[in-house]
Design a protein around this motif. Structure first.
Motif, mmCIF file in Angstrom:
data_model
loop_
_atom_site.group_PDB
_atom_site.id
_atom_site.type_symbol
_atom_site.label_atom_id
_atom_site.label_comp_id
_atom_site.label_asym_id
_atom_site.label_seq_id
_atom_site.Cartn_x
_atom_site.Cartn_y
_atom_site.Cartn_z
ATOM 1 N N HIS A 112 0.810 -1.130 0.112
ATOM 2 C CA HIS A 112 -0.081 -0.063 -0.170
ATOM 3 C C HIS A 112 0.832 1.271 -0.076
ATOM 4 C CE1 HIS A 112 -2.998 -2.902 1.311
ATOM 5 N NE2 HIS A 112 -3.879 -2.191 0.669
ATOM 6 N N THR A 113 2.128 1.040 0.702
ATOM 7 C CA THR A 113 2.888 2.305 0.546
ATOM 8 C C THR A 113 3.437 2.764 -0.669
ATOM 9 O OG1 THR A 113 3.790 1.908 3.046
ATOM 10 C CG2 THR A 113 5.248 3.306 1.309
ATOM 11 N N TYR A 114 3.839 1.613 -1.430
ATOM 12 C CA TYR A 114 4.272 1.921 -2.873
ATOM 13 C C TYR A 114 2.973 2.241 -3.875
ATOM 14 C CZ TYR A 114 8.721 1.030 -0.691
ATOM 15 O OH TYR A 114 9.686 1.037 0.010
ATOM 16 N N GLU A 115 1.939 1.597 -3.708
ATOM 17 C CA GLU A 115 0.866 2.020 -4.553
ATOM 18 C C GLU A 115 0.442 3.515 -4.426
ATOM 19 O OE1 GLU A 115 -2.252 -0.540 -3.178
ATOM 20 O OE2 GLU A 115 -1.620 -2.260 -4.543
ATOM 21 N N LEU A 116 0.655 4.199 -2.905
ATOM 22 C CA LEU A 116 0.542 5.484 -2.799
ATOM 23 C C LEU A 116 1.543 6.246 -3.479
ATOM 24 C CD1 LEU A 116 -1.119 7.685 -1.295
ATOM 25 C CD2 LEU A 116 0.159 7.530 0.578
ATOM 26 N N LEU A 117 2.826 5.819 -3.492
ATOM 27 C CA LEU A 117 3.922 6.639 -4.260
ATOM 28 C C LEU A 117 3.800 6.346 -5.709
ATOM 29 C CD1 LEU A 117 6.906 5.486 -2.079
ATOM 30 C CD2 LEU A 117 5.838 7.313 -1.968
ATOM 31 N N GLN A 132 -5.054 8.235 3.614
ATOM 32 C CA GLN A 132 -3.744 8.325 2.753
ATOM 33 C C GLN A 132 -4.309 9.305 1.498
ATOM 34 O OE1 GLN A 132 -3.695 4.061 1.604
ATOM 35 N NE2 GLN A 132 -4.441 4.584 -0.282
ATOM 36 N N SER A 133 -5.535 9.714 1.284
ATOM 37 C CA SER A 133 -6.060 10.474 0.382
ATOM 38 C C SER A 133 -5.416 11.830 0.262
ATOM 39 C CB SER A 133 -7.277 10.349 -0.148
ATOM 40 O OG SER A 133 -8.104 11.047 1.292
ATOM 41 N N ILE A 134 -5.016 12.336 1.552
ATOM 42 C CA ILE A 134 -4.704 13.735 1.725
ATOM 43 C C ILE A 134 -3.153 13.785 1.133
ATOM 44 C CG2 ILE A 134 -6.308 13.832 3.573
ATOM 45 C CD1 ILE A 134 -3.864 13.836 5.363
ATOM 46 N N PHE A 135 -2.588 12.575 1.008
ATOM 47 C CA PHE A 135 -1.141 12.839 0.737
ATOM 48 C C PHE A 135 -0.789 12.689 -0.792
ATOM 49 C CE2 PHE A 135 -0.918 10.829 4.877
ATOM 50 C CZ PHE A 135 -0.459 11.715 5.619
ATOM 51 N N ILE A 136 -2.043 12.450 -1.446
ATOM 52 C CA ILE A 136 -1.819 12.272 -3.040
ATOM 53 C C ILE A 136 -1.306 13.439 -3.793
ATOM 54 C CG2 ILE A 136 -3.329 12.069 -5.133
ATOM 55 C CD1 ILE A 136 -4.979 10.113 -3.560
ATOM 56 N N LEU A 137 -1.998 14.916 -3.502
ATOM 57 C CA LEU A 137 -1.451 15.990 -4.106
ATOM 58 C C LEU A 137 -0.211 16.133 -3.670
ATOM 59 C CD1 LEU A 137 -2.075 18.518 -5.971
ATOM 60 C CD2 LEU A 137 -3.136 19.626 -3.861
ATOM 61 N N PRO A 138 0.306 16.271 -2.381
ATOM 62 C CA PRO A 138 1.684 16.395 -1.994
ATOM 63 C C PRO A 138 2.487 15.466 -2.820
ATOM 64 C CG PRO A 138 0.417 16.650 -0.203
ATOM 65 C CD PRO A 138 -0.455 16.166 -1.271
ATOM 66 N N LEU A 139 2.383 14.345 -2.869
ATOM 67 C CA LEU A 139 3.232 13.455 -3.659
ATOM 68 C C LEU A 139 3.372 13.878 -5.124
ATOM 69 C CD1 LEU A 139 2.157 9.966 -1.886
ATOM 70 C CD2 LEU A 139 4.291 11.326 -1.579
ATOM 71 N N ILE A 140 2.238 14.134 -5.854
ATOM 72 C CA ILE A 140 2.488 14.679 -7.014
ATOM 73 C C ILE A 140 3.199 15.848 -7.224
ATOM 74 C CG2 ILE A 140 1.048 15.660 -9.156
ATOM 75 C CD1 ILE A 140 -1.232 13.654 -8.126
ATOM 76 N N ILE A 141 2.938 16.657 -6.296
ATOM 77 C CA ILE A 141 3.812 18.137 -6.338
ATOM 78 C C ILE A 141 5.403 17.772 -5.992
ATOM 79 C CG2 ILE A 141 4.270 20.139 -4.771
ATOM 80 C CD1 ILE A 141 1.375 20.205 -4.489
ATOM 81 N N SER A 178 4.125 21.426 3.302
ATOM 82 C CA SER A 178 2.778 20.823 3.349
ATOM 83 C C SER A 178 2.888 19.465 4.324
ATOM 84 C CB SER A 178 2.189 20.576 2.428
ATOM 85 O OG SER A 178 2.660 19.514 1.451
ATOM 86 N N MET A 179 3.902 18.616 3.978
ATOM 87 C CA MET A 179 4.150 17.747 4.959
ATOM 88 C C MET A 179 4.355 18.044 6.321
ATOM 89 S SD MET A 179 3.562 14.750 3.322
ATOM 90 C CE MET A 179 4.242 13.871 4.425
ATOM 91 N N TYR A 180 4.990 19.143 6.523
ATOM 92 C CA TYR A 180 5.368 19.559 7.924
ATOM 93 C C TYR A 180 4.061 19.632 8.792
ATOM 94 C CZ TYR A 180 6.878 22.431 11.802
ATOM 95 O OH TYR A 180 7.200 22.810 12.980
ATOM 96 N N PHE A 181 2.857 19.757 8.122
ATOM 97 C CA PHE A 181 1.611 19.838 8.772
ATOM 98 C C PHE A 181 1.014 18.583 8.703
ATOM 99 C CE2 PHE A 181 2.582 24.229 7.773
ATOM 100 C CZ PHE A 181 2.524 24.959 8.886
ATOM 101 N N LEU A 182 1.237 17.936 7.771
ATOM 102 C CA LEU A 182 0.739 16.483 7.850
ATOM 103 C C LEU A 182 0.958 15.336 8.272
ATOM 104 C CD1 LEU A 182 -0.008 16.497 3.823
ATOM 105 C CD2 LEU A 182 -1.891 17.065 5.566
ATOM 106 N N PHE A 183 2.235 15.726 9.211
ATOM 107 C CA PHE A 183 2.830 14.373 10.017
ATOM 108 C C PHE A 183 2.153 14.421 11.301
ATOM 109 C CE2 PHE A 183 6.935 15.274 7.853
ATOM 110 C CZ PHE A 183 7.077 14.122 7.115
ATOM 111 N N THR A 184 0.994 13.505 11.056
ATOM 112 C CA THR A 184 0.306 13.414 12.213
ATOM 113 C C THR A 184 0.107 11.806 12.703
ATOM 114 O OG1 THR A 184 -1.590 13.188 10.932
ATOM 115 C CG2 THR A 184 -1.107 15.303 11.881
#
Length: 531
Positions: free
Chosen positions: A309-314, A366-375, A355-361
């Motif tokens: 699932h980690t690498y699917e997200l990546l 996992q859907s909230i990480f899609i846009l930052p990963l694309i960026i 953005s990841m600074y504020f998303l480290f919770t």
């Protein structure tokens, strides 16, 4: 069509030629990250430490960097078809040894040999790739394709191999890579004529002495960067002697290059202001790019995602890399200012880290990480190719090979340095934050008692007896503290990386002369290094 008939058989369609080149290049690029596709599985299989697995990757990289200057001599001497067959057969044999061994020391040797052999295959693929792109900007496009694959290699390798690691022992990855070589290799051997892709030159006066000096120096550098933290740096004699060896070998190597008629690296490249600026950006990019490992660790350590699932997200990060590489290639071809391209790329990386600074919770969808990963992927994709093109174009053509070779050295050094910084930061900052969190906890704290009771109730609901649940609850609390400490460390590290990005952006703004460098790579080929 003349080149087409000379290199490939006349009946072969162009689409099949290009597909064949990519089929050969794909497993070649994958080889780099194969040993670290799943560090936990690798450590279990070899009975080794995670640092050993990291070091095996740097050994591969060191061999690739050291052999690159020599490889061109072999490539220009042996007919391409025979040269490819030799490299392929040896690569399969060495990879088969990797498949059979469980000894880490043997793995190190095999990975070193893989790095050497990978130079030949990559050099052939790049030359063929450039020859198939017939437009005026064929090389710019070729660079974009190649370095796009380079950026994708780590995540793509892990994504492809994750199901295999889940179902088979770790060494099955090496058998998989052998099978992956076969389709492209068979096609290429069937479709190619016996030709020399570059002008044939005699194979004499090979500078093996420089290689023998350079390769151990790089391996020692990798050793210090990977094991330094584990052995407490200068407190351990192994690290001290390794550093002494690096200094000695570096001094001998530089002196030899200054007085050699055919130097590995022509030291004249370091007199170019543009070249120095380019390798500074390249070094910074690799430090920034290395910090992405903190994000992948966050997914597995804190969010508890399994490798698949980690690498699917990546995969979304791979999409971003492709977007960034395509946009960068178009902007370079359109001769847009390099300042603009680089500022946009670094700005995207700044957005990601901020953005990841504020998303480290501790909990997140996992859907909230899609846009930052694309960026993040878009930023990295927009930067690597233009920086490499700038480095090669910033020096005279007669020393451009030295510029690309020096660039590969910079990539190796700061790739390893990024790993060293993450190893150091994860231990140092995590320990500090864990101690602070522990100091803030008191057994008389009502909140603590309530949290322990919550853990105990959760364990009892899963069938444990009350006394067993009471014993295990403090362990769950400690695990929660470690997660919070990791989150604090990740935030600290990304804050430092954000500052580094801002510094690099400021340097770009303050250096307007970079726009006067004309990107010209029509007769220049990159060093055959993959990452």
């Amino acid at each position: 069509m003349g080149q087409s008939k000379q290199t490939f058989r006349s009946w072969v369609p162009e689409w099949l030629i290009r597909l064949t080149i990519l089929l050969v290049l794909f497993p070649t690029v994958m080889l780099f990250a194969l040993s670290t596709a799943n560090v936990s599985a690798a450590t279990g299989f070899y009975g080794a430490e995670p640092s050993d697995i990291q070091f095996s990757m740097l050994v591969y990289y060191a061999a690739l960097v050291a052999f690159t200057p020599l490889e061109k001599r072999f490539f220009s001497r042996i007919a391409t078809k025979e040269y490819f067959l030799i490299c392929l057969v040896l690569q399969v044999m060495v990879t088969y040894c990797c498949y059979h061994t469980r000894e880490v020391s043997v793995l190190f040797i095999c990975r070193f040999l893989q790095g050497i052999l990978n130079c030949g295959v990559t050099s052939i693929c790049l030359t063929l790739l450039f020859s198939r792109l017939k437009s005026e900007h064929a090389r710019e496009t070729g660079y974009a394709i190649f370095y796009g694959m380079v950026l994708c290699s780590g995540s793509l390798t892990s994504l492809v191999t994750a199901p295999l690691v889940d179902d088979y022992e770790y060494n099955a990855l090496y058998k998989m890579i052998i099978y992956t070589f076969i389709p492209g290799a068979v096609l290429l051997l069937l479709l190619m004529n016996r030709v020399h892709l570059v002008r044939k030159t005699p194979l004499y006066q090979l500078d093996w002495t420089s290689f023998v000096i350079y390769a151990p120096m790089l391996i020692l550098m990798g050793y210090v960067m990977i094991y330094g933290q584990q052995y407490y740096w200068l407190q351990d004699s192994r690290i001290v002697w390794s550093i002494a060896g690096i200094i000695f070998l570096a001094a001998v190597f530089v002196v030899r290059q200054l007085y050699s008629k055919r130097p590995f690296i022509n030291m004249e490249v370091f007199k170019s202001r543009g070249f120095l600026f380019g390798i500074t950006l390249l070094a910074g990019l690799y430090l920034i790019r290395g910090s992405f490992n903190v994000t992948t660790s966050f997914f597995s350590t804190v969010l508890g995602m399994d490798p698949i699932h980690t690498y699917e997200l990546l995969g979304y990060n791979l999409v971003g890399i492709l977007i960034g590489a395509v946009v960068a290639a178009r902007l370079v071809i359109k001769k847009r200012p390099l300042q603009f391209i680089w500022l946009v790329g670094f700005f995207l990386l700044l957005v990601f880290h901020s953005s990841m600074y504020f998303l480290f919770t501790s909990e997140a969808d996992q859907s909230i990480f899609i846009l930052p990963l694309i960026i993040q992927g878009s930023g990295a994709g927009m930067l690597l190719t233009p920086i490499v093109l700038f480095i090669i174009s910033s020096v005279p053509e007669n020393i451009s090979i030295s510029a690309s070779t020096a660039g590969v050295f910079i990539r190796f050094t700061f790739f390893g340095m990024s790993s060293a910084l993450i190893n150091y930061g994860s231990l140092y900052f995590t320990k500090i934050h864990a101690m602070r969190l522990s100091d803030g906890i008191s057994k008389t704290d009502n909140g603590l008692a309530e949290r322990l009771h919550t853990y105990q109730s959760a364990l009892q609901s899963r069938g444990l007896m009350a006394d067993q649940a009471a014993k295990l609850a403090p362990g769950l609390l400690d695990k929660a503290i470690q997660k919070q400490a990791f989150l604090k460390y990740a935030m600290d590290y990304y804050e430092l990386i954000s500052i580094l990005i801002l510094v690099l952006m400021l340097l770009i703004v303050m250096t307007p002369y970079i726009n006067r460098t004309i990107i010209n790579v029509k007769s220049k080929q990159p060093a055959a290094a993959t990452l």
